[in-house]
Scaffold this motif. Sequence first.
Motif, PDB file in Angstrom:
ATOM      1  N   GLU A 167       0.736  -1.227  -0.009  1.00  0.00           N
ATOM      2  CA  GLU A 167       0.242  -0.135  -0.191  1.00  0.00           C
ATOM      3  C   GLU A 167       0.785   1.254   0.119  1.00  0.00           C
ATOM      4  O   GLU A 167       1.845   1.566   0.622  1.00  0.00           O
ATOM      5  N   THR A 168       0.154   2.031  -1.025  1.00  0.00           N
ATOM      6  CA  THR A 168       1.308   3.649  -1.206  1.00  0.00           C
ATOM      7  C   THR A 168       1.258   4.617   0.070  1.00  0.00           C
ATOM      8  O   THR A 168       1.757   5.252   0.912  1.00  0.00           O
ATOM      9  N   ASN A 169      -0.391   4.767   0.617  1.00  0.00           N
ATOM     10  CA  ASN A 169      -0.885   5.591   1.584  1.00  0.00           C
ATOM     11  C   ASN A 169      -0.152   5.559   2.887  1.00  0.00           C
ATOM     12  O   ASN A 169      -0.228   5.824   3.533  1.00  0.00           O
ATOM     13  N   ALA A 170       0.172   3.981   2.669  1.00  0.00           N
ATOM     14  CA  ALA A 170       0.376   3.496   4.816  1.00  0.00           C
ATOM     15  C   ALA A 170       2.075   4.239   4.458  1.00  0.00           C
ATOM     16  O   ALA A 170       2.627   4.273   3.913  1.00  0.00           O
ATOM     17  N   ASP A 171       1.756   3.966   5.865  1.00  0.00           N
ATOM     18  CA  ASP A 171       3.472   4.905   6.787  1.00  0.00           C
ATOM     19  C   ASP A 171       4.467   3.388   6.503  1.00  0.00           C
ATOM     20  O   ASP A 171       4.357   2.670   6.075  1.00  0.00           O
ATOM     21  N   ASP A 172       5.948   4.212   6.193  1.00  0.00           N
ATOM     22  CA  ASP A 172       6.866   3.020   6.235  1.00  0.00           C
ATOM     23  C   ASP A 172       6.620   2.375   7.473  1.00  0.00           C
ATOM     24  O   ASP A 172       7.150   0.791   7.309  1.00  0.00           O
ATOM     25  N   ARG A 173       6.892   2.581   8.556  1.00  0.00           N
ATOM     26  CA  ARG A 173       6.609   1.861   9.518  1.00  0.00           C
ATOM     27  C   ARG A 173       6.155   0.966   9.575  1.00  0.00           C
ATOM     28  O   ARG A 173       5.905  -0.519   9.645  1.00  0.00           O
ATOM     29  N   THR A 174       4.574   1.018   9.036  1.00  0.00           N
ATOM     30  CA  THR A 174       3.448  -0.349   9.109  1.00  0.00           C
ATOM     31  C   THR A 174       3.809  -0.898   7.899  1.00  0.00           C
ATOM     32  O   THR A 174       3.722  -2.035   7.743  1.00  0.00           O
ATOM     33  N   ARG A 175       3.966  -0.934   6.504  1.00  0.00           N
ATOM     34  CA  ARG A 175       4.651  -1.036   5.596  1.00  0.00           C
ATOM     35  C   ARG A 175       5.929  -2.482   5.831  1.00  0.00           C
ATOM     36  O   ARG A 175       5.979  -3.521   5.584  1.00  0.00           O
ATOM     37  N   LEU A 176       7.025  -1.938   6.597  1.00  0.00           N
ATOM     38  CA  LEU A 176       7.545  -2.475   7.310  1.00  0.00           C
ATOM     39  C   LEU A 176       7.363  -4.173   8.011  1.00  0.00           C
ATOM     40  O   LEU A 176       8.172  -4.911   7.709  1.00  0.00           O
ATOM     41  N   ILE A 177       6.708  -3.263   8.561  1.00  0.00           N
ATOM     42  CA  ILE A 177       5.883  -4.719   9.684  1.00  0.00           C
ATOM     43  C   ILE A 177       5.133  -5.059   9.280  1.00  0.00           C
ATOM     44  O   ILE A 177       4.932  -6.727   8.917  1.00  0.00           O
ATOM     45  N   ALA A 178       4.218  -4.923   8.183  1.00  0.00           N
ATOM     46  CA  ALA A 178       3.288  -5.969   7.423  1.00  0.00           C
ATOM     47  C   ALA A 178       4.512  -7.031   6.440  1.00  0.00           C
ATOM     48  O   ALA A 178       4.514  -8.153   6.258  1.00  0.00           O
ATOM     49  N   LEU A 179       5.589  -6.148   6.290  1.00  0.00           N
ATOM     50  CA  LEU A 179       6.256  -6.935   5.148  1.00  0.00           C
ATOM     51  C   LEU A 179       7.180  -8.180   6.327  1.00  0.00           C
ATOM     52  O   LEU A 179       7.344  -9.569   5.190  1.00  0.00           O
ATOM     53  N   GLY A 180       7.368  -8.038   7.007  1.00  0.00           N
ATOM     54  CA  GLY A 180       8.178  -8.626   7.708  1.00  0.00           C
ATOM     55  C   GLY A 180       7.299  -9.666   8.337  1.00  0.00           C
ATOM     56  O   GLY A 180       8.107 -11.017   8.578  1.00  0.00           O
ATOM     57  N   GLY A 181       6.010  -9.266   8.728  1.00  0.00           N
ATOM     58  CA  GLY A 181       5.194 -10.674   9.307  1.00  0.00           C
ATOM     59  C   GLY A 181       4.813 -11.736   7.619  1.00  0.00           C
ATOM     60  O   GLY A 181       4.640 -12.999   8.227  1.00  0.00           O
ATOM     61  N   ALA A 182       5.031 -10.998   6.206  1.00  0.00           N
ATOM     62  CA  ALA A 182       4.817 -12.106   5.649  1.00  0.00           C
ATOM     63  C   ALA A 182       5.279 -12.703   5.420  1.00  0.00           C
ATOM     64  O   ALA A 182       5.972 -13.798   5.564  1.00  0.00           O
ATOM     65  N   LEU A 183       7.056 -11.993   5.908  1.00  0.00           N
ATOM     66  CA  LEU A 183       8.337 -13.211   5.282  1.00  0.00           C
ATOM     67  C   LEU A 183       8.488 -14.217   6.327  1.00  0.00           C
ATOM     68  O   LEU A 183       8.465 -15.333   6.033  1.00  0.00           O
ATOM     69  N   VAL A 184       7.883 -13.979   7.794  1.00  0.00           N
ATOM     70  CA  VAL A 184       7.759 -14.587   8.498  1.00  0.00           C
ATOM     71  C   VAL A 184       6.054 -15.906   8.337  1.00  0.00           C
ATOM     72  O   VAL A 184       6.502 -17.000   8.744  1.00  0.00           O
ATOM     73  N   LEU A 185       5.619 -15.592   7.585  1.00  0.00           N
ATOM     74  CA  LEU A 185       4.495 -16.421   7.258  1.00  0.00           C
ATOM     75  C   LEU A 185       4.620 -17.587   5.714  1.00  0.00           C
ATOM     76  O   LEU A 185       4.317 -18.608   5.778  1.00  0.00           O
ATOM     77  N   ILE A 186       5.703 -16.836   5.646  1.00  0.00           N
ATOM     78  CA  ILE A 186       5.837 -17.911   3.908  1.00  0.00           C
ATOM     79  C   ILE A 186       6.459 -19.087   4.558  1.00  0.00           C
ATOM     80  O   ILE A 186       5.444 -20.515   3.930  1.00  0.00           O
ATOM     81  N   VAL A 187       7.154 -19.677   5.933  1.00  0.00           N
ATOM     82  CA  VAL A 187       7.732 -20.516   6.060  1.00  0.00           C
ATOM     83  C   VAL A 187       6.364 -21.402   7.096  1.00  0.00           C
ATOM     84  O   VAL A 187       6.205 -22.853   5.836  1.00  0.00           O
ATOM     85  N   PRO A 188       5.899 -21.476   7.557  1.00  0.00           N
ATOM     86  CA  PRO A 188       5.018 -22.247   7.962  1.00  0.00           C
ATOM     87  C   PRO A 188       4.091 -22.209   6.651  1.00  0.00           C
ATOM     88  O   PRO A 188       2.886 -23.617   6.631  1.00  0.00           O
ATOM     89  N   VAL A 189       3.556 -21.258   6.137  1.00  0.00           N
ATOM     90  CA  VAL A 189       2.087 -22.190   4.543  1.00  0.00           C
ATOM     91  C   VAL A 189       2.803 -22.617   3.882  1.00  0.00           C
ATOM     92  O   VAL A 189       2.502 -23.632   3.456  1.00  0.00           O
ATOM     93  N   ILE A 190       4.087 -22.629   3.682  1.00  0.00           N
ATOM     94  CA  ILE A 190       4.471 -23.633   2.407  1.00  0.00           C
ATOM     95  C   ILE A 190       4.816 -24.932   3.302  1.00  0.00           C
ATOM     96  O   ILE A 190       4.254 -26.049   2.775  1.00  0.00           O
TER      97      ILE A 190
END
Length: 341
Positions: free
Chosen positions: A226-249
Amino acid sequence: MAFGGHDPYGPTRQPNAGPPPQQPGPGPYPGPYPPPGYLPQGPYLPPPTLRQRFREDDWPTLTEVLRRIRLHGCVWALLLCCLWQVFLPVLAYPLVRTARSQARRRFPSHPHHRLLDADVLHLQKARAWVALIASAAILVVYDAEADPGEVLEQYVFRLAVTPWLLLLTAPLVVLILLRVVPAAARPGMRTRLRPTVRTALLYVAAFTVVPTLTVGLVFLAERAQETNADDRTRLIALGGALVLIVPVIWTLFFVVFASTTVVRSAFGIGEVHLALPALLTGVLVWELAAFSLTVAGMPPGPPAVRIGALLGGPLSVSALAWWEISRLRSRYGVTLRGTGM
């Protein structure tokens, strides 16, 4: 008083101060302990091949696989530099290996109580190959323009639907069988049914976790873009997505490997009654035929070929199931109205 003269037990050393004599040991070697480097004699068993290891429930580790592939270090470096995209799936191999190992441990393909008739297994494999060849021949002759991706999608969809049909059909078949068997055999069958229920609940839980984690992963990935979100929120969301990749696979492959054994063993329902797997297979194959007819329609070809392709599979599977039940009765004394053990 001494008997036998001086040193009646014999000399402890060889003449001329030689080494002491060796006493016979417990094994085929002299002395009480094996000498250094001793290898017991016996038939030489060569190490299993990679193909044999991949047929086992516990696959070889990534290190063992790479050691079996005999390539020079320079060749490995060249492949990593030029084809590094191809080696990205290799990094997921440990996850796939552990998922398969846990799936086979939680969902064994052959419960120890079930009687495995070699003749029945051979005929079932032969029927499966004949059905596969016949289906491919019908598609090639009468539907040559069929999309292979669509055919594969229908097969995967059918494989995904089969465990849920098992969950819906197995309780009905078990309830009917409980009404047929004598009243004295029902408490024992109910006791043996508990592990099967736990296995089914575990499969449902694992199958439910996959879409839940996937939805969370997609949400976090969209949030990170999302472009309208601040950098901190985007960074937290990106880190959570990277963490979820392993359990999803891991969970996805766990469900895939569990589904292959669940379809064959029907959640270990053979522990309840030895005739239940064959009986359940005979009912389930007609449900799958009706489901395929509703979703995909009639097979291609002339009317005789269509009817044969539609009914040939269910009729052959039902005949094999009835033959398996009759062999259980004639060879092992297991009847539908008996205790089943």
